[in-house]
Design a protein around this motif. Sequence first.
Motif, PDB file in Angstrom:
ATOM      1  N   ALA A  49      82.697  92.408 -14.883  1.00  0.00           N
ATOM      2  CA  ALA A  49      83.915  93.067 -15.372  1.00  0.00           C
ATOM      3  C   ALA A  49      85.146  92.208 -15.112  1.00  0.00           C
ATOM      4  O   ALA A  49      86.020  92.083 -15.981  1.00  0.00           O
ATOM      5  N   LYS A  50      85.210  91.603 -13.937  1.00  0.00           N
ATOM      6  CA  LYS A  50      86.340  90.725 -13.617  1.00  0.00           C
ATOM      7  C   LYS A  50      86.361  89.512 -14.540  1.00  0.00           C
ATOM      8  O   LYS A  50      87.425  89.094 -15.017  1.00  0.00           O
ATOM      9  N   ASP A  51      85.189  88.943 -14.796  1.00  0.00           N
ATOM     10  CA  ASP A  51      85.105  87.790 -15.701  1.00  0.00           C
ATOM     11  C   ASP A  51      85.540  88.175 -17.115  1.00  0.00           C
ATOM     12  O   ASP A  51      86.250  87.417 -17.780  1.00  0.00           O
ATOM     13  N   ILE A  52      85.102  89.345 -17.565  1.00  0.00           N
ATOM     14  CA  ILE A  52      85.468  89.798 -18.914  1.00  0.00           C
ATOM     15  C   ILE A  52      86.973  90.030 -18.993  1.00  0.00           C
ATOM     16  O   ILE A  52      87.615  89.666 -19.983  1.00  0.00           O
ATOM     17  N   ALA A  53      87.545  90.635 -17.967  1.00  0.00           N
ATOM     18  CA  ALA A  53      88.992  90.859 -17.949  1.00  0.00           C
ATOM     19  C   ALA A  53      89.724  89.515 -18.044  1.00  0.00           C
ATOM     20  O   ALA A  53      90.696  89.376 -18.800  1.00  0.00           O
ATOM     21  N   GLN A  54      89.244  88.533 -17.302  1.00  0.00           N
ATOM     22  CA  GLN A  54      89.872  87.203 -17.324  1.00  0.00           C
ATOM     23  C   GLN A  54      89.750  86.568 -18.708  1.00  0.00           C
ATOM     24  O   GLN A  54      90.727  86.023 -19.231  1.00  0.00           O
ATOM     25  N   GLU A  55      88.561  86.643 -19.299  1.00  0.00           N
ATOM     26  CA  GLU A  55      88.371  86.101 -20.654  1.00  0.00           C
ATOM     27  C   GLU A  55      89.255  86.825 -21.656  1.00  0.00           C
ATOM     28  O   GLU A  55      89.789  86.213 -22.587  1.00  0.00           O
ATOM     29  N   TRP A  57      92.146  88.178 -21.073  1.00  0.00           N
ATOM     30  CA  TRP A  57      93.513  87.689 -20.920  1.00  0.00           C
ATOM     31  C   TRP A  57      93.697  86.370 -21.659  1.00  0.00           C
ATOM     32  O   TRP A  57      94.735  86.139 -22.278  1.00  0.00           O
ATOM     33  N   THR A  58      92.710  85.517 -21.622  1.00  0.00           N
ATOM     34  CA  THR A  58      92.812  84.236 -22.335  1.00  0.00           C
ATOM     35  C   THR A  58      93.020  84.495 -23.826  1.00  0.00           C
ATOM     36  O   THR A  58      93.899  83.893 -24.461  1.00  0.00           O
TER      37      THR A  58
END
Length: 186
Positions: A49-55, A57-58
């Motif tokens: 979930a954290k990785d998806i949130a970061q992606e 944002w990109t």
Amino acid sequence: MRKKQQLVDKQLIIEYQSGHVKALPVLVKRWHKTFCEKAYWITKDADVAKDIAQESWTTIITKLPHLKKAESFGSWALRIVYTKSLDFINETQRINKNKEVFKVSEKTKLLEDQEVDLILKQRLIHVINELPETQQAVIKLFYVQEYSIKEIGDILNVSVGTVKSRLFTAREKLKEVLIKNKNYEN
């Protein structure tokens, strides 16, 4: 409350689009936790979930200058998070399906290999049983009981040279069977 939130988001986006880059960290601070929660709700994995949130944002930062309705930022951005979460789920399912297919094919190959090994062993046993008694004895003592050539000579009361000769001849006959079997497989 929601209307007030939309107005604040709209103001931040307009500022960012106007070149005030300091508006972006405020926007990220306001929405990042929500993005993580939405991605977690779909994926059930906090790290993912954290990785998806970061992606997300990109992607959002790349497309933010072109967002025409700044007041719709929340629904627009959450749709990006949702899509990326579903993409992750679909990719994971595809990978797992491929792994399962690979496991099944590996099991099938293993069974086929075991079948080929069994056939080969049966052929070798048949060929060994057709060898003259003297060669059979040397093969069995050397490969099955793991005696040295000198020990075999002592057991059979023959010279080391005779043991080597019988072993060589027996191996050549066995090699023919292996070569025939290999050519048969190809």
